[in-house]
Structures are given as C-alpha cells and as structure tokens.
Design a protein around this motif. Structure first.
Motif, PDB file in Angstrom:
ATOM      1  N   UNK A 111     -29.735 148.397  26.033  1.00 59.52           N
ATOM      2  CA  UNK A 111     -30.129 148.750  24.811  1.00 59.52           C
ATOM      3  C   UNK A 111     -29.454 147.012  24.262  1.00 59.52           C
ATOM      4  N   UNK A 112     -29.399 147.440  22.375  1.00 61.05           N
ATOM      5  CA  UNK A 112     -29.436 146.633  21.843  1.00 61.05           C
ATOM      6  C   UNK A 112     -27.884 145.861  21.977  1.00 61.05           C
ATOM      7  N   UNK A 113     -27.100 146.561  22.414  1.00 58.90           N
ATOM      8  CA  UNK A 113     -25.054 145.733  22.214  1.00 58.90           C
ATOM      9  C   UNK A 113     -24.509 145.957  23.549  1.00 58.90           C
ATOM     10  N   UNK A 114     -25.544 144.908  24.986  1.00 57.39           N
ATOM     11  CA  UNK A 114     -25.280 145.555  26.175  1.00 57.39           C
ATOM     12  C   UNK A 114     -24.888 144.599  26.731  1.00 57.39           C
ATOM     13  N   UNK A 115     -23.621 144.552  27.330  1.00 57.97           N
ATOM     14  CA  UNK A 115     -22.412 143.750  26.817  1.00 57.97           C
ATOM     15  C   UNK A 115     -23.044 143.069  28.560  1.00 57.97           C
ATOM     16  N   UNK A 116     -23.646 143.102  29.614  1.00 61.61           N
ATOM     17  CA  UNK A 116     -24.147 142.494  30.693  1.00 61.61           C
ATOM     18  C   UNK A 116     -22.614 142.710  31.790  1.00 61.61           C
ATOM     19  N   UNK A 117     -22.808 141.323  32.177  1.00 65.43           N
ATOM     20  CA  UNK A 117     -22.264 141.308  33.447  1.00 65.43           C
ATOM     21  C   UNK A 117     -20.517 140.610  33.333  1.00 65.43           C
TER      22      UNK A 117
ATOM     23  N   UNK B  93     -20.428 145.901  35.949  1.00 61.33           N
ATOM     24  CA  UNK B  93     -20.936 145.644  34.761  1.00 61.33           C
ATOM     25  C   UNK B  93     -20.012 146.489  33.558  1.00 61.33           C
ATOM     26  N   UNK B  94     -19.849 145.376  32.673  1.00 62.32           N
ATOM     27  CA  UNK B  94     -19.205 145.647  31.352  1.00 62.32           C
ATOM     28  C   UNK B  94     -19.390 146.412  30.816  1.00 62.32           C
ATOM     29  N   UNK B  95     -20.674 147.197  30.777  1.00 62.14           N
ATOM     30  CA  UNK B  95     -20.763 148.530  30.294  1.00 62.14           C
ATOM     31  C   UNK B  95     -20.324 149.359  30.717  1.00 62.14           C
ATOM     32  N   UNK B  96     -19.685 150.036  32.177  1.00 56.84           N
ATOM     33  CA  UNK B  96     -19.077 151.157  33.138  1.00 56.84           C
ATOM     34  C   UNK B  96     -18.168 150.506  32.544  1.00 56.84           C
ATOM     35  N   UNK B  97     -17.158 149.791  32.771  1.00 55.61           N
ATOM     36  CA  UNK B  97     -15.806 148.924  33.044  1.00 55.61           C
ATOM     37  C   UNK B  97     -15.922 147.839  32.575  1.00 55.61           C
ATOM     38  N   UNK B  98     -15.813 148.064  30.591  1.00 53.77           N
ATOM     39  CA  UNK B  98     -14.845 147.056  30.086  1.00 53.77           C
ATOM     40  C   UNK B  98     -13.564 146.391  30.607  1.00 53.77           C
ATOM     41  N   UNK B  99     -13.465 144.965  30.961  1.00 62.43           N
ATOM     42  CA  UNK B  99     -12.267 144.419  31.280  1.00 62.43           C
ATOM     43  C   UNK B  99     -12.123 143.084  30.828  1.00 62.43           C
ATOM     44  N   UNK B 100     -11.433 142.457  30.653  1.00 63.35           N
ATOM     45  CA  UNK B 100     -11.455 140.683  30.788  1.00 63.35           C
ATOM     46  C   UNK B 100     -10.520 140.688  31.866  1.00 63.35           C
ATOM     47  N   UNK B 101     -10.427 139.490  31.555  1.00 63.85           N
ATOM     48  CA  UNK B 101     -10.267 138.993  32.724  1.00 63.85           C
ATOM     49  C   UNK B 101      -8.382 137.818  32.325  1.00 63.85           C
ATOM     50  N   UNK B 102      -7.161 138.110  32.887  1.00 62.10           N
ATOM     51  CA  UNK B 102      -6.605 136.961  32.672  1.00 62.10           C
ATOM     52  C   UNK B 102      -7.021 135.886  33.214  1.00 62.10           C
ATOM     53  N   UNK B 103      -7.179 134.301  32.637  1.00 59.72           N
ATOM     54  CA  UNK B 103      -8.405 133.501  33.443  1.00 59.72           C
ATOM     55  C   UNK B 103      -7.330 132.818  34.463  1.00 59.72           C
ATOM     56  N   UNK B 104      -6.395 132.332  34.038  1.00 57.25           N
ATOM     57  CA  UNK B 104      -4.943 131.574  34.686  1.00 57.25           C
ATOM     58  C   UNK B 104      -5.036 132.018  36.076  1.00 57.25           C
ATOM     59  N   UNK B 105      -5.284 133.858  36.331  1.00 58.20           N
ATOM     60  CA  UNK B 105      -4.773 133.875  37.519  1.00 58.20           C
ATOM     61  C   UNK B 105      -6.439 134.303  38.688  1.00 58.20           C
ATOM     62  N   UNK B 106      -7.395 134.652  38.013  1.00 57.52           N
ATOM     63  CA  UNK B 106      -7.980 134.741  38.995  1.00 57.52           C
ATOM     64  C   UNK B 106      -9.134 133.662  38.681  1.00 57.52           C
ATOM     65  N   UNK B 107      -9.474 132.680  38.291  1.00 55.09           N
ATOM     66  CA  UNK B 107     -10.135 131.561  37.688  1.00 55.09           C
ATOM     67  C   UNK B 107     -10.518 130.678  39.803  1.00 55.09           C
TER      68      UNK B 107
END
Ligand SMILES: [Zn+2]
Ligand SMILES: [Zn+2]
Length: 177
Positions: free
Chosen positions: A137-143, A150-164
């Motif tokens: 779909x044109x607004x696919x959020x990708x991986x 899959x960000x379409x199914x589970x929209x989320x963000x990560x706290x970069x400092x703790x997961x990188x």
C-alpha cells in the motif's frame, strides 16, 4: 470465437490478414505473461494468461499496432516483504512505416518478417508501466530497522540508547573501567 478456444499467442503473422489503406483488423488474442524481476524480487502475473485486444490499422504511410490488456502482478512489498498486488492496465502502440528508410523512429522493433512479436511487446509494455517500487500500500510503514518487525502490524519505536547493540557494548565496557 470463445475464450476457451483461444490459444496463447506469442506472435501474430501479418500475412494472415490483408489490409488495404484505411482498413482495420481487430482481434482478441491471449497472451502468456512471464514473471518479472524488479529490485531482485520476482513478481508473477496472475493469471499468467491474459486476454488482449490487438488492433492493426493500415494507413497509406504505414501500419499502426495497438495492444490492450490488463494484468495483475503478485510479489513481495518492497518495504515490508508482505504480499503486494499491483493492477497494471496496458495500452501500447507501435508504428511501422511502409518505407522507414533506415529511420528507427518509423519502425517497430517487434516486427520481423511480417511477424509481430506479441510476447516481447507485452513484456516490455508491462516493464514500462511498472513503478520504481511495488508496495503493499502506498503508505506501507515497512520493517522496523531495530528489530525487523512489521511496522504496519505493530507500530512502535525503540529507545535507541537501550537497544542499539553498539550502545550496550559501550555500556559493558564502561562498567569494566
Ligand atoms: Zn508493505
Ligand atoms: Zn522494532
């Protein structure tokens, strides 16, 4: 003629029809469509056989060829890799002058010895109609670049400092100091 009796046609022999200037020949043909590669992924035309309308119009200076059909490509979404479906309507035109005199603009590359190469023409026409990227779909959020979900199914963000992983390695190093 009914659809059931049509056989997939790879080329059309112009000697089968005799057209005089101003005359037109219309015929339903069945095309066999090949899978496509785009960005390293494979896309399948479904169904692989598509009915098409071929129109050949004879003018005094040359012959006009028109091919109309619709196809549907199935394959992975460029961003999320889930199934993507793309409908592609095709309306292609080619022209062959009676006397091209070496001018490539006045001849079609799909005509050889009175044989119109429908398979190659259809393939090229689909290629020209494809977008740069096929998306589910044109607004696919990708991986997610962090965890791959899959960000379409589970929209989320990560706290970069703790997961990188680079940060946690640095953290461990700091603990040792
Ligand atoms: Zn997608
Ligand atoms: Zn994530």
């Amino acid at each position: 003629m009914t659809g059931a009796t049509l056989k997939a046609m790879r080329s059309f022999n112009l000697r089968l029809i005799k057209l005089r200037s101003g005359q037109e020949h219309r015929q339903e043909v069945e095309l066999e469509l090949e899978p496509f590669e785009l960005g390293g992924e494979r896309y399948l035309p479904v169904p692989e056989k598509a009915p098409a309308e071929l129109a050949i119009t004879r003018a005094s200076t040359g012959t006009l060829f028109e091919l109309k059909f619709a196809t549907r490509l199935h394959g992975p979404c460029y961003r999320c890799l889930e199934d993507a479906v793309l409908d592609i309507p095709i309306s292609a035109r080619e022209y062959q002058a009676t006397n091209p005199d070496g001018d490539d603009q006045l001849r079609t590359q799909y005509l050889r010895d009175d044989n119109l190469d429908l398979a190659t023409w259809a393939r090229d026409a689909i290629g020209l109609a494809l977008p740069d990227k096929i998306l589910c779909r044109s607004d696919c959020a990708g991986l997610c670049p962090g965890c791959g979900k899959n960000l379409n199914e589970e929209p989320h963000t990560h706290d970069e400092a703790t997961t990188d992983p680079r940060w946690s390695a640095l953290e461990r190093l700091r603990e040792k100091l």
